[in-house]
Design an enzyme around this catalytic site. Structure first.
Site, PDB file in Angstrom:
ATOM      1  N   ASP A 292       0.846  -1.198   0.000  1.00 47.98           N
ATOM      2  CA  ASP A 292       0.000   0.000   0.000  1.00 47.98           C
ATOM      3  C   ASP A 292       0.878   1.244   0.000  1.00 47.98           C
ATOM      4  O   ASP A 292       1.194   1.781   1.059  1.00 47.98           O
ATOM      5  CB  ASP A 292      -0.902  -0.034   1.229  1.00 47.98           C
ATOM      6  CG  ASP A 292      -1.923   1.092   1.280  1.00 47.98           C
ATOM      7  OD1 ASP A 292      -2.157   1.722   0.245  1.00 47.98           O
ATOM      8  OD2 ASP A 292      -2.489   1.323   2.372  1.00 47.98           O
ATOM      9  N   GLU A 326      -2.620  10.280  -0.322  1.00 45.87           N
ATOM     10  CA  GLU A 326      -3.871   9.514  -0.356  1.00 45.87           C
ATOM     11  C   GLU A 326      -4.278   9.080   1.042  1.00 45.87           C
ATOM     12  O   GLU A 326      -5.451   9.143   1.426  1.00 45.87           O
ATOM     13  CB  GLU A 326      -3.713   8.298  -1.273  1.00 45.87           C
ATOM     14  CG  GLU A 326      -4.992   7.485  -1.472  1.00 45.87           C
ATOM     15  CD  GLU A 326      -5.198   6.376  -0.448  1.00 45.87           C
ATOM     16  OE1 GLU A 326      -6.309   5.803  -0.408  1.00 45.87           O
ATOM     17  OE2 GLU A 326      -4.255   6.068   0.313  1.00 45.87           O
ATOM     18  N   GLU A 327      -3.289   8.625   1.823  1.00 44.70           N
ATOM     19  CA  GLU A 327      -3.599   8.012   3.112  1.00 44.70           C
ATOM     20  C   GLU A 327      -4.234   8.986   4.100  1.00 44.70           C
ATOM     21  O   GLU A 327      -4.956   8.574   4.999  1.00 44.70           O
ATOM     22  CB  GLU A 327      -2.323   7.424   3.738  1.00 44.70           C
ATOM     23  CG  GLU A 327      -1.686   6.293   2.942  1.00 44.70           C
ATOM     24  CD  GLU A 327      -2.513   5.029   2.924  1.00 44.70           C
ATOM     25  OE1 GLU A 327      -3.629   5.028   3.493  1.00 44.70           O
ATOM     26  OE2 GLU A 327      -2.058   4.034   2.338  1.00 44.70           O
ATOM     27  N   ASP A 354      -4.550   0.105  -6.216  1.00 41.26           N
ATOM     28  CA  ASP A 354      -4.338   0.429  -4.794  1.00 41.26           C
ATOM     29  C   ASP A 354      -5.001  -0.623  -3.918  1.00 41.26           C
ATOM     30  O   ASP A 354      -5.809  -0.313  -3.041  1.00 41.26           O
ATOM     31  CB  ASP A 354      -4.891   1.819  -4.470  1.00 41.26           C
ATOM     32  CG  ASP A 354      -4.615   2.230  -3.021  1.00 41.26           C
ATOM     33  OD1 ASP A 354      -3.715   1.645  -2.400  1.00 41.26           O
ATOM     34  OD2 ASP A 354      -5.315   3.127  -2.518  1.00 41.26           O
TER      35      ASP A 354
END
Length: 467
Positions: A292, A326-327, A354
């Site tokens: 990830d 993104e996280e 993803d």
């Protein structure tokens, strides 16, 4: 900074395909697609890219030095791989430092437990927080509870993450992580600790982003490992009050700048029309971000590189977007939409890798019904890779999930995520969890889709509304 590229990757970069086999043209023939697919199956480029990323940089929390090193690494690799155009776009991000986190059960049977701060959490006081816990199965139970049950206590939310190939169990319980602090604080809790949102039984805690509300007091938020959640439950069964002491030192450091990194293979006939191939370059800082989303980065970068080296120029531009942050809230994705609003009507397709590095098993779309026969032709080309035709309700992936709101058709090359949430957001998200053979199958699927998608002339819009 100099980055190591091993012999396999160097060989790939020097490789030139026979012009008699892959002559440049607008629409690839079935024989060319099959040969290109086989080239991807024979290449370990996508694996070598994630190997380089995780070994030479490692975890990539937004706002850190490693985050900027990743931007530089991404630009250098895209240029090295022969992309026609490589550039970055700035993204303003909040900067959060994890600090330390530790916890222990202080009563009735003292033991240490494994915890981690949830992303964005505030710190405890220097002396920590010690209080009795009150347990709930779900965030919905917290919302329904009275203030009398919660005030002055540490809320323990204990949802079970179900294991599914599609990962749908995650969506059912992740609200405990994202909303737990706000809903608990509304009723006077002093902290919240959740069972990790994960399917493993390892003694690792799963981090991930949580949220605060401006009008609700901010309380510390943590996750404990699944085995420790079971330990707490065993103590609760003895009908004795259970107390936990929590000590955390995360800190908010204002704002910083990261970048979306973009590489393009120019279309031969419609260079202003775009097939967007996405992944995100940031990761949580517990592991090395291999699954990830290092795997996704390797897959999409290798896809563009293999097509470029083949000599088959795509009819439309292939745009690889490595999203920032993104996280911590799809921040790079939101910035991309703002920066490219004027050309979103030129986005032919968008999709993202993803979901780790499991085999791709299903091809989902979200296009106009009139385009479904064209999608079936792509599905037929994917079938030799063991991929079945799916539904027409795809979301495309986290960073591209907002694009359908602007009418952009999206696709999902659905990976087998049966074990993805064993490792997700933990120290166990490391390179050894990636199978190079599965990476080759992923890359072959993406190469096949990308070259055929770029040649689709059938109108794809308007896309169907979300059910």
């Amino acid at each position: 900074m100099q980055y190591h590229i091993n012999k396999t990757l160097t060989f790939f970069l020097l490789l030139t395909f026979s012009a008699t086999t892959f002559a440049t043209q607008q629409n690839p023939t079935p024989a060319q697609v099959k040969a290109l697919q086989q080239q991807a199956l024979n290449s370990d480029l996508s694996y070598q890219l994630v190997e380089s990323l995780t070994v030479e940089i490692g975890p990539r929390l937004p706002g850190t030095v490693a985050d900027i090193k990743t931007v530089e690494w991404s630009e250098k690799q895209l240029k090295r791989l022969g992309f026609d155009k490589v550039y970055r776009e700035p993204v303003t991000i909040p900067v959060w430092k994890r600090g330390d986190a530790k916890a222990s059960i202080t009563a009735p049977f003292p033991q240490n437990i494994v915890v981690t701060a949830l992303g964005g959490s505030v710190a405890t006081p220097k002396e920590g927080i010690e209080a009795e816990i009150v347990r709930f199965d779900s965030i919905e139970q917290v919302e329904q509870a009275s203030a009398a049950e919660i005030e002055g206590k540490i809320v323990f939310i204990d949802p079970i993450t179900e294991r599914h190939r599609t990962g749908k169990g995650y969506g059912k319980v992740v609200g405990a992580r994202s909303k737990g602090a706000v809903e608990s604080a509304k009723k006077g809790a002093v902290a919240v600790v959740i069972r990790s949102i994960g399917t493993d039984s390892d003694r690792f805690a799963h981090t991930g982003m949580m949220r605060y509300a401006d009008d609700v007091v901010r309380i510390p938020a943590a996750a404990m490992s699944v085995p420790d959640a079971e330990l707490v439950n065993a103590m609760l069964k003895r009908d004795l009050p259970v107390k936990i002491k929590l000590h955390m030192t995360p800190a908010h450091k204002g704002e910083g700048t990261s970048y979306n990194v973009i590489g393009e293979i120019t279309g031969s006939q419609y260079p202003d029309e775009i097939v967007l191939l996405g992944a995100h370059h940031d990761s949580w800082d517990e592991g090395t971000g291999a699954l990830d989303d290092g795997a996704g980065m390797g897959i999409v970068m290798a896809t563009g590189a293999i097509i470029k080296k083949s000599g088959i120029q795509p009819k439309r531009t292939l745009r690889v977007v490595l999203y920032a942050a993104e996280e911590i809230g799809l921040i790079g994705a939101k910035a991309y939409v703002e920066a490219h609003k004027a050309e979103l009507d030129k986005h032919k397709f968008a999709l993202e890798s993803d979901f780790g590095a499991g085999y791709i098993w299903r091809f989902d779309t979200r296009v106009n019904d009139s385009a479904l026969p064209a999608m079936q032709k792509i599905a037929d080309a994917l079938a030799p890779l063991g991929i079945e035709r799916g539904h027409n309700e795809a979301s495309g992936g986290p960073d591209v999930s907002m694009l359908p709101n602007y009418g952009v058709p999206v696709v999902s090359l659905q990976q087998d995520g049966s074990d993805y949430f064993d490792y997700h957001h933990t120290p166990n998200d490391t390179l050894d969890k990636i199978d190079p053979v599965k990476m080759k199958q992923n890359t072959a699927a993406w190469v096949t889709f990308a070259i055929l998608a770029a040649a689709v002339d059938t109108p794809l819009r308007p896309i169907p509304p979300k059910e």
